[in-house]
Design an enzyme around this catalytic site. Structure first.
Site, PDB file in Angstrom:
ATOM      1  N   GLN A 230      -4.881  -1.709   9.361  1.00  0.00           N
ATOM      2  CA  GLN A 230      -4.761  -3.047   8.780  1.00  0.00           C
ATOM      3  C   GLN A 230      -5.332  -4.092   9.729  1.00  0.00           C
ATOM      4  O   GLN A 230      -5.010  -4.116  10.913  1.00  0.00           O
ATOM      5  CB  GLN A 230      -3.279  -3.341   8.472  1.00  0.00           C
ATOM      6  CG  GLN A 230      -3.040  -4.625   7.694  1.00  0.00           C
ATOM      7  CD  GLN A 230      -3.630  -4.593   6.281  1.00  0.00           C
ATOM      8  OE1 GLN A 230      -3.723  -3.559   5.650  1.00  0.00           O
ATOM      9  NE2 GLN A 230      -4.021  -5.738   5.797  1.00  0.00           N
TER      10      GLN A 230
ATOM     11  N   LYS B  66       0.839  -1.198   0.000  1.00  0.00           N
ATOM     12  CA  LYS B  66       0.000   0.000   0.000  1.00  0.00           C
ATOM     13  C   LYS B  66       0.874   1.249   0.000  1.00  0.00           C
ATOM     14  O   LYS B  66       0.598   2.218  -0.712  1.00  0.00           O
ATOM     15  CB  LYS B  66      -0.950  -0.023   1.213  1.00  0.00           C
ATOM     16  CG  LYS B  66      -2.040  -1.095   1.070  1.00  0.00           C
ATOM     17  CD  LYS B  66      -2.838  -1.368   2.340  1.00  0.00           C
ATOM     18  CE  LYS B  66      -3.795  -2.542   2.104  1.00  0.00           C
ATOM     19  NZ  LYS B  66      -4.608  -2.883   3.291  1.00  0.00           N
TER      20      LYS B  66
ATOM     21  N   ASP C  44     -11.320   2.113   3.513  1.00  0.00           N
ATOM     22  CA  ASP C  44     -11.621   0.683   3.398  1.00  0.00           C
ATOM     23  C   ASP C  44     -13.124   0.443   3.210  1.00  0.00           C
ATOM     24  O   ASP C  44     -13.530  -0.659   2.841  1.00  0.00           O
ATOM     25  CB  ASP C  44     -11.206  -0.046   4.685  1.00  0.00           C
ATOM     26  CG  ASP C  44      -9.786  -0.579   4.639  1.00  0.00           C
ATOM     27  OD1 ASP C  44      -9.367  -1.040   3.564  1.00  0.00           O
ATOM     28  OD2 ASP C  44      -9.116  -0.551   5.683  1.00  0.00           O
TER      29      ASP C  44
HETATM   30  N1  GUN Z   1      -7.042  -7.168   5.998  1.00  0.00           N
HETATM   31  C1  GUN Z   1      -7.339  -7.942   4.931  1.00  0.00           C
HETATM   32  N2  GUN Z   1      -7.857  -7.203   3.938  1.00  0.00           N
HETATM   33  C2  GUN Z   1      -7.874  -5.934   4.390  1.00  0.00           C
HETATM   34  C3  GUN Z   1      -8.294  -4.707   3.811  1.00  0.00           C
HETATM   35  O1  GUN Z   1      -8.772  -4.623   2.679  1.00  0.00           O
HETATM   36  N3  GUN Z   1      -8.148  -3.615   4.594  1.00  0.00           N
HETATM   37  C4  GUN Z   1      -7.656  -3.664   5.858  1.00  0.00           C
HETATM   38  N4  GUN Z   1      -7.563  -2.538   6.550  1.00  0.00           N
HETATM   39  N5  GUN Z   1      -7.256  -4.791   6.415  1.00  0.00           N
HETATM   40  C5  GUN Z   1      -7.367  -5.912   5.675  1.00  0.00           C
END
Ligand code: GUN
Length: 282
Positions: free
Chosen positions: A95, A51, A118
């Site tokens: 995350q 990211k 998200d």
């Molecule tokens: N953990 C697994 N997929 C995601 C996601 O798309 N966003 C976040 N913040 N955590 C995750």
């Protein structure tokens, strides 16, 4: 059979966003994302690094907050509160999964819905449900982009989603429904699963089990989208679909890695740009 190249479609999407970020900068609008990671889960570390790399590529300002595994709720919520008020931070992402002693739901609720890139906050989940959304949930939105870029028709098709998670299965089903598909959601208690899945024109696997989808579960000519990321004991990454055997029956299929995964990050970047534009009344 055609393999859908998620890496290429992601690169194209990110290039469009890079140009948009540059155009915003010309107008004096900068785009910023804060990424919070708690503890040292190796998979989460990889995702967060990817990211950050995407932000750099697009010219998006990013800040990482790597907090120790024993972080308490008070300090985590304090950080989110501060980021909520920062003018230079347009998107906030924590995350998941969090260490077990932390309350994931409370953390999601603490992020300002306007900065929730998200789309996990109940306000944004509700907006997705009624089809009036600002932020698209990243993984499902990435899948929709893959289908559209591949010229797959969705309206009126039988779409079967295996998995009902809040992050993928449920929002995926909703986006397909908004596009006038007939959607079936399957899960661990579904009876005669292969009978249901073998009627799918478009089959989305979001189970989290390596090689779960076998050829007997797939209709000849189906479009198969694999959202799974599983690590085999050998260390090799593989999806939820038995790719080698299923691909022979498909019209389109996504590989793992290089399918849905890269799209998730591209859509996160798209949401961050959307957040910046909205916060600057653009
Ligand atoms: N953990 C697994 N997929 C995601 C996601 O798309 N966003 C976040 N913040 N955590 C995750």
């Amino acid at each position: 059979m055609k393999i859908i190249d998620g890496k290429a479609i992601s690169a194209k999407t990110k290039e469009e966003l890079r140009l948009e970020v540059a155009a915003l900068k010309e107008k004096g609008v900068s785009v910023g994302l804060a990424v919070i990671i708690v503890g040292d889960d190796p998979a989460s570390r990889v995702y967060v690094n990817n990211k950050k790399k995407a932000c750099e590529l697009l010219g998006i300002y990013s800040e990482e907050y790597a907090l120790p595994a024993d972080t308490n709720m008070e300090s985590l919520l304090g950080l989110i509160e501060e980021l909520n008020t920062r003018k230079d931070i347009n998107g906030i992402l924590c995350q998941l999964p969090l260490p077990r002693h932390l309350d994931e739901k409370a953390v999601i609720n603490a992020i300002s819905p306007e900065k929730d890139v998200d789309a996990f906050h109940p306000v944004n989940v509700g907006k997705i449900m009624i089809g009036d959304f600002d932020f698209l949930p990243c993984t499902p939105a990435g899948v929709m982009r893959l289908l559209d870029e591949s010229g797959v028709e969705i309206e009126g098709k039988n779409c079967v989603v295996i998995g009902r998670s809040n992050i993928v299965g449920k929002p995926m089903s909703m986006l397909l429904l908004h596009r006038n598909a007939t959607v079936t959601i399957c899960h661990s208690r579904t009876r005669n699963l292969s009978e249901v899945t073998s009627k799918a024109d478009i089959l989305v696997a979001a189970v989290g089990k390596a090689n779960f989808v076998t050829p007997d579960m797939v209709k000849e000519g189906a479009v198969v989208i694999d959202v799974g990321i599983n690590r085999l004991p050998s260390g090799k990454l593989c999806g939820d679909v038995d790719f080698d055997n299923v691909s022979e029956k498909c019209s389109f299929i996504t590989p793992v890695p290089g399918g849905a995964g890269p799209m998730t990050i591209a859509m996160l970047m798209a949401n961050t740009v959307t957040a910046a534009k909205k916060q600057n009344n653009l």
